[in-house]
Motif scaffolding. Sequence first.
Motif, PDB file in Angstrom:
ATOM      1  N   ARG A 101       0.808  -1.222   0.000  1.00  0.00           N
ATOM      2  CA  ARG A 101       0.000   0.000   0.000  1.00  0.00           C
ATOM      3  C   ARG A 101       0.841   1.272   0.000  1.00  0.00           C
ATOM      4  O   ARG A 101       0.284   2.370  -0.035  1.00  0.00           O
ATOM      5  N   PHE A 102       2.151   1.125   0.006  1.00  0.00           N
ATOM      6  CA  PHE A 102       3.059   2.262  -0.158  1.00  0.00           C
ATOM      7  C   PHE A 102       3.676   2.283  -1.565  1.00  0.00           C
ATOM      8  O   PHE A 102       4.543   3.100  -1.835  1.00  0.00           O
ATOM      9  N   GLY A 103       3.247   1.354  -2.404  1.00  0.00           N
ATOM     10  CA  GLY A 103       3.775   1.288  -3.759  1.00  0.00           C
ATOM     11  C   GLY A 103       5.105   0.578  -3.860  1.00  0.00           C
ATOM     12  O   GLY A 103       5.752   0.617  -4.909  1.00  0.00           O
ATOM     13  N   THR A 104       5.521  -0.074  -2.795  1.00  0.00           N
ATOM     14  CA  THR A 104       6.751  -0.864  -2.848  1.00  0.00           C
ATOM     15  C   THR A 104       6.475  -2.140  -3.640  1.00  0.00           C
ATOM     16  O   THR A 104       5.492  -2.828  -3.384  1.00  0.00           O
ATOM     17  N   ALA A 160       2.304  -2.673  19.849  1.00  0.00           N
ATOM     18  CA  ALA A 160       3.679  -2.747  19.336  1.00  0.00           C
ATOM     19  C   ALA A 160       3.973  -1.654  18.310  1.00  0.00           C
ATOM     20  O   ALA A 160       5.130  -1.346  18.030  1.00  0.00           O
ATOM     21  N   HIS A 161       2.929  -1.075  17.750  1.00  0.00           N
ATOM     22  CA  HIS A 161       3.138  -0.046  16.721  1.00  0.00           C
ATOM     23  C   HIS A 161       3.507   1.287  17.386  1.00  0.00           C
ATOM     24  O   HIS A 161       2.918   1.658  18.400  1.00  0.00           O
ATOM     25  N   PRO A 162       4.465   2.013  16.802  1.00  0.00           N
ATOM     26  CA  PRO A 162       4.916   3.283  17.404  1.00  0.00           C
ATOM     27  C   PRO A 162       3.780   4.268  17.677  1.00  0.00           C
ATOM     28  O   PRO A 162       3.841   5.015  18.658  1.00  0.00           O
ATOM     29  N   VAL A 163       2.763   4.287  16.840  1.00  0.00           N
ATOM     30  CA  VAL A 163       1.671   5.236  17.084  1.00  0.00           C
ATOM     31  C   VAL A 163       0.542   4.595  17.882  1.00  0.00           C
ATOM     32  O   VAL A 163      -0.493   5.227  18.090  1.00  0.00           O
ATOM     33  N   GLY A 164       0.749   3.370  18.329  1.00  0.00           N
ATOM     34  CA  GLY A 164      -0.257   2.708  19.151  1.00  0.00           C
ATOM     35  C   GLY A 164      -1.353   2.072  18.317  1.00  0.00           C
ATOM     36  O   GLY A 164      -1.307   2.075  17.085  1.00  0.00           O
ATOM     37  N   ARG A 188       7.279   5.647   6.390  1.00  0.00           N
ATOM     38  CA  ARG A 188       7.510   6.228   7.726  1.00  0.00           C
ATOM     39  C   ARG A 188       6.758   7.537   7.930  1.00  0.00           C
ATOM     40  O   ARG A 188       6.373   7.874   9.043  1.00  0.00           O
ATOM     41  N   THR A 189       6.580   8.288   6.846  1.00  0.00           N
ATOM     42  CA  THR A 189       5.956   9.604   6.977  1.00  0.00           C
ATOM     43  C   THR A 189       4.554   9.667   6.380  1.00  0.00           C
ATOM     44  O   THR A 189       3.793  10.583   6.697  1.00  0.00           O
ATOM     45  N   GLY A 190       4.241   8.720   5.484  1.00  0.00           N
ATOM     46  CA  GLY A 190       2.958   8.781   4.801  1.00  0.00           C
ATOM     47  C   GLY A 190       2.931   9.801   3.668  1.00  0.00           C
ATOM     48  O   GLY A 190       1.905   9.958   3.013  1.00  0.00           O
ATOM     49  N   GLU A 191       4.072  10.460   3.433  1.00  0.00           N
ATOM     50  CA  GLU A 191       4.113  11.473   2.390  1.00  0.00           C
ATOM     51  C   GLU A 191       4.354  10.834   1.020  1.00  0.00           C
ATOM     52  O   GLU A 191       5.142   9.892   0.909  1.00  0.00           O
TER      53      GLU A 191
END
Lengths: 140, 140
Positions: free
Chosen positions: A39-42, A95-99, B132-135
């Motif tokens: 979903r990030f295009g990787t 476990a996720h940095p943003v909770g 990491r940034t969503g940008e």
Amino acid sequence: MVQEEGPASIAARFADAWNRHDMAAFAALFHVDASFVNRFGTYWRGVEQIVAGHAPIHETIYSDSTLTNEVADVDPISDDAAILHIWSRLSAGAAHPVGPHRVDTMILAVVTRRDGAWKIQALENVTLVNPRTGEPILRD
Amino acid sequence: MVQEEGPASIAARFADAWNRHDMAAFAALFHVDASFVNRFGTYWRGVEQIVAGHAPIHETIYSDSTLTNEVADVDPISDDAAILHIWSRLSAGAAHPVGPHRVDTMILAVVTRRDGAWKIQALENVTLVNPRTGEPILRD
């Protein structure tokens, strides 16, 4: 003879492998030469790259995540190929940095049958986003 | 007899229709029952919905946009079906509220041949994003 699992079974098997964070089960979903666009295009090519791209997040930020898949539809291409749309929901945990939070996505998967086994040939995922704000949105 | 256009020709024909903002040419790229998931996860079914989803933006924010497509690879499924990966770049112009800018995406398209014509059966697009940034990020 065990009843053959059809192409749509990929959705539940994908979620099951994810939720057990079982990379061997995850690998078994894909043909050796499969492609995966997250979903990030990787863009990964081949089951080795696909697993290598997922294993680290299952050990860290998504180690306590759960995923649910809902098949939206199945379009047969031939007796040995079908297109799946899958509404997918990823629930991240502590476990996720943003909770804890959820991400809703739409998966397009091409599944093909080789040697009697339906596996993913190609998959792309996209996060549901508000076109005006660019912010992720949830289906409900 | 005119030489048949192969499945990969869809990428250039898609860009050409986009850049002329020609919705009739755009419609002709798709089978009548095609599906389209855009980079915001919006899911359209059938060529009518697909065109209805695109026509308004070609009259407004993307009326002066240009799109370039680069075929990354073509994976045949059968004699009458293939999977395409396409690196796509959308360059918005002055008509866009935020002004000229570019967006890079990866298209997964399933193209099938019916009655001798290769058209899109299913397509999903995803914006290239920094995990990491969503940008949004650009390929170069």
